[in-house]
Design an enzyme around this catalytic site. Structure first.
Site, PDB file in Angstrom:
ATOM      1  N   ARG A 256      56.442  -9.513  22.264  1.00 49.02           N
ATOM      2  CA  ARG A 256      56.920  -9.046  20.966  1.00 49.02           C
ATOM      3  C   ARG A 256      57.297  -7.569  21.052  1.00 49.02           C
ATOM      4  O   ARG A 256      56.666  -6.803  21.776  1.00 49.02           O
ATOM      5  CB  ARG A 256      55.853  -9.239  19.890  1.00 49.02           C
ATOM      6  CG  ARG A 256      55.768 -10.672  19.380  1.00 49.02           C
ATOM      7  CD  ARG A 256      54.777 -10.805  18.236  1.00 49.02           C
ATOM      8  NE  ARG A 256      53.425 -10.587  18.694  1.00 49.02           N
ATOM      9  CZ  ARG A 256      52.728  -9.479  18.503  1.00 49.02           C
ATOM     10  NH1 ARG A 256      53.249  -8.475  17.819  1.00 49.02           N
ATOM     11  NH2 ARG A 256      51.498  -9.361  18.952  1.00 49.02           N
TER      12      ARG A 256
ATOM     13  N   TYR B  16      62.039 -14.395  22.831  1.00 49.35           N
ATOM     14  CA  TYR B  16      60.579 -14.467  22.988  1.00 49.35           C
ATOM     15  C   TYR B  16      59.893 -14.989  21.717  1.00 49.35           C
ATOM     16  O   TYR B  16      60.218 -14.558  20.600  1.00 49.35           O
ATOM     17  CB  TYR B  16      59.998 -13.083  23.344  1.00 49.35           C
ATOM     18  CG  TYR B  16      58.497 -13.138  23.349  1.00 49.35           C
ATOM     19  CD1 TYR B  16      57.832 -13.711  24.436  1.00 49.35           C
ATOM     20  CD2 TYR B  16      57.754 -12.731  22.262  1.00 49.35           C
ATOM     21  CE1 TYR B  16      56.452 -13.836  24.427  1.00 49.35           C
ATOM     22  CE2 TYR B  16      56.371 -12.851  22.240  1.00 49.35           C
ATOM     23  CZ  TYR B  16      55.733 -13.408  23.334  1.00 49.35           C
ATOM     24  OH  TYR B  16      54.364 -13.545  23.316  1.00 49.35           O
TER      25      TYR B  16
ATOM     26  N   GLY C 174      57.288 -14.691  19.426  1.00 53.93           N
ATOM     27  CA  GLY C 174      57.092 -13.997  18.148  1.00 53.93           C
ATOM     28  C   GLY C 174      58.353 -13.344  17.600  1.00 53.93           C
ATOM     29  O   GLY C 174      58.440 -13.066  16.412  1.00 53.93           O
TER      30      GLY C 174
ATOM     31  N   LYS D  84      55.401 -15.715  13.464  1.00 46.87           N
ATOM     32  CA  LYS D  84      54.963 -14.412  12.938  1.00 46.87           C
ATOM     33  C   LYS D  84      55.843 -13.958  11.777  1.00 46.87           C
ATOM     34  O   LYS D  84      55.360 -13.403  10.797  1.00 46.87           O
ATOM     35  CB  LYS D  84      55.016 -13.362  14.048  1.00 46.87           C
ATOM     36  CG  LYS D  84      54.261 -13.739  15.292  1.00 46.87           C
ATOM     37  CD  LYS D  84      52.821 -13.934  15.002  1.00 46.87           C
ATOM     38  CE  LYS D  84      52.049 -14.143  16.292  1.00 46.87           C
ATOM     39  NZ  LYS D  84      50.626 -14.359  16.017  1.00 46.87           N
TER      40      LYS D  84
ATOM     41  N   HIS E 163      46.286 -13.996  10.330  1.00 46.69           N
ATOM     42  CA  HIS E 163      46.371 -14.208  11.785  1.00 46.69           C
ATOM     43  C   HIS E 163      45.031 -14.781  12.261  1.00 46.69           C
ATOM     44  O   HIS E 163      44.235 -14.077  12.880  1.00 46.69           O
ATOM     45  CB  HIS E 163      46.665 -12.848  12.437  1.00 46.69           C
ATOM     46  CG  HIS E 163      47.081 -12.912  13.860  1.00 46.69           C
ATOM     47  ND1 HIS E 163      46.973 -11.837  14.724  1.00 46.69           N
ATOM     48  CD2 HIS E 163      47.621 -13.912  14.599  1.00 46.69           C
ATOM     49  CE1 HIS E 163      47.434 -12.180  15.914  1.00 46.69           C
ATOM     50  NE2 HIS E 163      47.820 -13.420  15.872  1.00 46.69           N
TER      51      HIS E 163
ATOM     52  N   SER F 113      46.176 -10.526  19.146  1.00 42.35           N
ATOM     53  CA  SER F 113      46.846 -11.337  20.156  1.00 42.35           C
ATOM     54  C   SER F 113      46.150 -11.207  21.511  1.00 42.35           C
ATOM     55  O   SER F 113      45.716 -10.123  21.883  1.00 42.35           O
ATOM     56  CB  SER F 113      48.282 -10.855  20.309  1.00 42.35           C
ATOM     57  OG  SER F 113      48.866 -10.700  19.041  1.00 42.35           O
TER      58      SER F 113
ATOM     59  N   CYS G 182      43.298 -12.172  22.600  1.00 40.08           N
ATOM     60  CA  CYS G 182      41.866 -11.872  22.621  1.00 40.08           C
ATOM     61  C   CYS G 182      41.034 -13.148  22.576  1.00 40.08           C
ATOM     62  O   CYS G 182      39.854 -13.120  22.234  1.00 40.08           O
ATOM     63  CB  CYS G 182      41.481 -10.983  21.444  1.00 40.08           C
ATOM     64  SG  CYS G 182      41.944  -9.270  21.676  1.00 40.08           S
TER      65      CYS G 182
ATOM     66  N   THR H  58      42.882 -18.864  21.045  1.00 39.74           N
ATOM     67  CA  THR H  58      43.124 -20.247  21.464  1.00 39.74           C
ATOM     68  C   THR H  58      41.872 -20.826  22.144  1.00 39.74           C
ATOM     69  O   THR H  58      41.519 -21.985  21.919  1.00 39.74           O
ATOM     70  CB  THR H  58      44.360 -20.317  22.382  1.00 39.74           C
ATOM     71  OG1 THR H  58      45.459 -19.686  21.698  1.00 39.74           O
ATOM     72  CG2 THR H  58      44.743 -21.740  22.696  1.00 39.74           C
ATOM     73  N   ASN H  59      41.196 -20.006  22.936  1.00 40.60           N
ATOM     74  CA  ASN H  59      39.965 -20.480  23.577  1.00 40.60           C
ATOM     75  C   ASN H  59      38.915 -20.837  22.527  1.00 40.60           C
ATOM     76  O   ASN H  59      38.205 -21.831  22.651  1.00 40.60           O
ATOM     77  CB  ASN H  59      39.393 -19.415  24.515  1.00 40.60           C
ATOM     78  CG  ASN H  59      40.301 -19.161  25.701  1.00 40.60           C
ATOM     79  OD1 ASN H  59      41.090 -20.028  26.080  1.00 40.60           O
ATOM     80  ND2 ASN H  59      40.207 -17.983  26.281  1.00 40.60           N
TER      81      ASN H  59
ATOM     82  N   ASP I  70      46.285 -19.856  15.543  1.00 42.71           N
ATOM     83  CA  ASP I  70      46.960 -18.559  15.375  1.00 42.71           C
ATOM     84  C   ASP I  70      47.121 -18.136  13.908  1.00 42.71           C
ATOM     85  O   ASP I  70      46.982 -16.970  13.608  1.00 42.71           O
ATOM     86  CB  ASP I  70      48.345 -18.624  16.050  1.00 42.71           C
ATOM     87  CG  ASP I  70      48.960 -17.247  16.263  1.00 42.71           C
ATOM     88  OD1 ASP I  70      48.218 -16.310  16.606  1.00 42.71           O
ATOM     89  OD2 ASP I  70      50.190 -17.103  16.089  1.00 42.71           O
TER      90      ASP I  70
ATOM     91  N   ASN J  62      51.918 -11.895  30.248  1.00 41.69           N
ATOM     92  CA  ASN J  62      52.072 -12.578  28.955  1.00 41.69           C
ATOM     93  C   ASN J  62      52.794 -13.921  29.136  1.00 41.69           C
ATOM     94  O   ASN J  62      53.512 -14.370  28.256  1.00 41.69           O
ATOM     95  CB  ASN J  62      52.820 -11.673  27.973  1.00 41.69           C
ATOM     96  CG  ASN J  62      52.729 -12.173  26.536  1.00 41.69           C
ATOM     97  OD1 ASN J  62      51.715 -12.754  26.131  1.00 41.69           O
ATOM     98  ND2 ASN J  62      53.787 -11.965  25.758  1.00 41.69           N
ATOM     99  N   SER J  63      52.624 -14.544  30.302  1.00 40.86           N
ATOM    100  CA  SER J  63      53.237 -15.874  30.471  1.00 40.86           C
ATOM    101  C   SER J  63      52.550 -16.841  29.505  1.00 40.86           C
ATOM    102  O   SER J  63      51.360 -16.701  29.197  1.00 40.86           O
ATOM    103  CB  SER J  63      53.120 -16.352  31.914  1.00 40.86           C
ATOM    104  OG  SER J  63      51.779 -16.337  32.341  1.00 40.86           O
ATOM    105  N   ARG J  64      53.311 -17.808  29.027  1.00 44.67           N
ATOM    106  CA  ARG J  64      52.842 -18.618  27.897  1.00 44.67           C
ATOM    107  C   ARG J  64      53.077 -20.109  28.112  1.00 44.67           C
ATOM    108  O   ARG J  64      53.922 -20.507  28.907  1.00 44.67           O
ATOM    109  CB  ARG J  64      53.631 -18.204  26.636  1.00 44.67           C
ATOM    110  CG  ARG J  64      53.411 -16.778  26.192  1.00 44.67           C
ATOM    111  CD  ARG J  64      52.212 -16.682  25.301  1.00 44.67           C
ATOM    112  NE  ARG J  64      51.967 -15.345  24.791  1.00 44.67           N
ATOM    113  CZ  ARG J  64      51.350 -15.095  23.638  1.00 44.67           C
ATOM    114  NH1 ARG J  64      50.969 -16.086  22.859  1.00 44.67           N
ATOM    115  NH2 ARG J  64      51.109 -13.865  23.257  1.00 44.67           N
TER     116      ARG J  64
ATOM    117  N   GLY K  93      32.894 -20.934  26.371  1.00 44.56           N
ATOM    118  CA  GLY K  93      32.033 -21.989  25.812  1.00 44.56           C
ATOM    119  C   GLY K  93      30.712 -21.454  25.275  1.00 44.56           C
ATOM    120  O   GLY K  93      30.085 -22.057  24.402  1.00 44.56           O
TER     121      GLY K  93
HETATM  122  C1  OXD Z   1      50.769 -13.184  19.252  1.00 41.28           C
HETATM  123  C2  OXD Z   1      51.053 -14.618  19.439  1.00 41.28           C
HETATM  124  O1  OXD Z   1      51.400 -12.342  19.900  1.00 41.28           O
HETATM  125  O2  OXD Z   1      50.370 -15.424  18.800  1.00 41.28           O
HETATM  126  O3  OXD Z   1      49.878 -12.867  18.451  1.00 41.28           O
HETATM  127  O4  OXD Z   1      51.952 -14.967  20.198  1.00 41.28           O
HETATM  128 MN    MN Z   2      49.019 -14.472  17.390  1.00 39.07          MN
END
Ligand code: OXD
Ligand code: MN
Length: 588
Positions: free
Chosen positions: A73, A201, A203, A210, A230, A252, A254, A257-258, A277, A372-374, A499
């Site tokens: 972003r 990209y 975002g 976003k 968020h 972002s 942090c 998702t985990n 998210d 920042n690979s996604r 976990g």
């Molecule tokens: C972010 C995302 O950058 O969710 O926060 O992609």
């Molecule tokens: Mn996000």
């Protein structure tokens, strides 16, 4: 007679001058055709837009390599264009709307020549939800069309819902020529319009995410009395089968998702995923706070994802469902045609090419996969998907968790004394920066409720709105601050995270359900160590205590920084925030 939607599409096409216009229906047949086009006909920097990955080990997965300058972003090129600059606040870049439109119209003139303009009708939220919004995005690249199809509920239902009305969210997107000097993400909140040029990209380009679901929606929520946040949404099932729902804000990259897909290390506990998210939060008729996830997919950070850190995500990525899954800017194992990133299971393969397509040389200290690979994957692929995911009313939230990445100072978990104190906890939150946006990693910045880059209006007014929401709720959720990232004297993380975070979630739901007490400190309520389920963890007691240490010298410095941050919102900051600030400084 053309509908307002058809008229709008027509006007935009006159400006962008595409060769073809194609209305997407969101069907799987169409997704296959667009991927085929992306593999054979469309190119970005000389690379095909999609490359098929090993379909045996990664069913339905495709690889995408972005333009090399287009990897995160771009907050410095993102603007919120309210007519009044003060409404945007110091937390947003601002441009006068007519000036911004003039500039964008110039950049958009003929930007789709030789290309197809894809028209993407989609819903944010379940089409039957009273909280859902109908949207339409235009784009000129198949990668964005497919990504939007994964991330949203794209179908003709959105067109039906819009019908003859002008009440829909409009997104105009073109990658143009990827020129980083002509890259702008412009928001016009009063018109429900986002205009984005020059970037493909996530975002910046998936405008439902976003741009609409946070920046524009937060402004709508401010006016209509709800919150766009968020936040992840998850259900925590205890051994008796009772599910408690929580929402958690974290900046972002942090670990949202985990957290949303956490595999519990505590027997009998289970996490059910609703979102990773974004959460839209509304006061329900029963006085509780209800959350829906407006999205339908996961756009997650690949780095660090493995069977050890997030087994449910790995299962999601490998699920053999009909939805396509995309990997962007990972490395590639040329022997097996599989994606690769740092932290993935197994040893480092020999024949890697890096995210830019060059043979990777480990000795050169460069990264094979971009930091920042996604991945982009349907949430329906997830084995932990909550059965409430499609519930149009959403789920009742019992606790709000506000986190940040802090190697010092902030305890593992703190409970706010009450809603007002909780809003202050959120307002003072700081976090060390990550690779999700184009800035230096590891620098501390204040990031209230993880919304600094996403709040579409003055953050002082946003704090006021949060305080008002608390007053509207007969049963407001309890508010918590968490920090998984505190380090010891050697700079190593003390808390194992992943976990093991269920141990903190368990304490939170025990508190919410009235099962345990807590100790009062100047900064909030913290657990009695005996109430934390720490069995099976190999961390010495002193280190656990260190996770909750409150160092008043360090806090003095922190208070100065908080004061500086809040001061910039001037008269927009509500007095309650300063009251909480004063209480805290006195206590420390
Ligand atoms: C972010 C995302 O950058 O969710 O926060 O992609
Ligand atoms: Mn996000």
């Amino acid at each position: 007679m053309a509908t307002p939607l058809e008229k709008w599409v027509n006007e935009q096409s006159k400006l962008a001058k595409p060769d073809k216009i194609y209305w997407c229906d969101g069907s799987i047949k169409e997704a296959r055709r667009l991927i085929e086009i992306g593999m054979k006909e469309e190119k970005i920097s000389g690379n095909p837009v999609f490359q098929e990955l090993n379909q045996k080990s990664w069913p339905n997965a495709y690889f995408h390599r972005s333009h090399p300058t287009d990897v995160a972003r771009t907050e410095h090129l993102t603007y919120v264009c309210h007519p009044d600059k003060d409404v945007a606040g110091p937390n947003n870049n601002w441009m006068e709307p007519s000036e911004a439109k003039k500039m964008m119209a110039k950049l958009s003139d003929g930007c789709m020549k030789g290309k197809t303009m894809y028209v993407l009708p989609y819903m944010m939220g379940h089409p039957d939800s009273p909280y859902a919004k109908a949207c339409v995005q235009l784009t000129d690249v198949s990668y964005v069309a497919i990504s939007m199809r994964i991330m949203t509920r794209m179908s003709k239902k959105a067109v039906d819902r819009i019908g003859n009305s002008d009440d829909f969210f409009k997104g105009f997107h073109s990658v143009r020529d990827f020129d980083p000097n002509k890259r702008f993400i412009m928001h016009f909140p009063d018109e429900r319009l986002v205009w984005s040029i020059g970037s493909g990209y996530g975002g910046n380009a998936l405008l439902g995410k976003k741009c609409f679901s946070l920046r524009i929606a937060s402004w709508l929520g401010y006016q209509e009395g709800w919150l766009a946040e968020h936040m992840v949404i998850l259900g925590i099932e205890d051994p008796q089968g009772k599910v408690t729902y929580v929402a958690a804000a974290m900046p972002s990259a942090c670990g949202k998702t985990n957290l949303a897909m956490l595999e519990s290390v505590l027997p009998g506990y289970k996490v059910w995923t609703i979102g990773d998210d974004i959460a839209w939060l509304n006061a329900g008729p029963d006085g509780k706070l209800y959350a829906i996830n407006p999205e339908a997919g996961l756009f997650g950070v690949a780095r660090g994802t493995s069977m050890k850190t997030n087994p449910n995500m790995m299962r999601t990525l490998k699920a053999d469902k009909f939805y396509p899954t995309l990997f962007t800017n990972t490395a590639l194992n040329t022997n097996t045609n599989e994606p690769w990133w740092d932290g993935i299971d197994g040893s480092i393969p020999k024949n890697l090419i890096d995210w830019q397509g060059n043979p990777w040389d480990a000795s050169k200290n460069s990264k094979a996969a971009h930091a920042n690979s996604r991945f982009t994957v349907s949430i329906y692929n997830s084995p932990t998907l909550s059965k409430e995911f499609d519930n149009p009313r959403g789920v009742p939230i019992s606790a709000i968790i506000l986190g940040g990445k802090r190697t010092h100072l902030i305890p593992l978990v703190t409970e706010a004394f009450d809603w007002q104190h909780g809003v202050f906890l959120g307002a003072r939150t700081g976090s060390e920066t990550t690779a999700a946006a184009m800035h230096k990693e590891g620098v501390l910045r204040r990031d209230p409720m993880a919304m600094l880059p996403f709040c579409g209006y003055n953050m002082g007014d946003y704090f006021k709105h949060w305080l008002g929401m608390g007053k509207k709720l007969k049963h407001p959720p309890k508010i918590y601050s968490v920090n998984w990232f505190r380090t010891d004297d050697n700079g190593d993380f003390i808390w194992p995270g992943f976990g093991d975070n269920i141990r903190v979630l368990k304490w939170i739901i025990d508190r919410v359900n009235g099962n345990v007490g807590a100790n009062q400190t100047p900064i909030g309520m913290i657990p009695d160590i005996k109430d934390l389920a720490l069995g099976g963890l190999d961390i010495p007691k002193e280190k656990i205590e260190k996770l909750f240490e409150i160092n008043s010298c360090e806090w003095k410095e922190e208070l100065q920084d908080i004061e500086k941050f809040i001061t910039q919102f001037g008269k927009h900051t509500p007095p309650e925030i300063w009251q909480e600030y004063d209480k805290l400084s006195k206590k420390l």
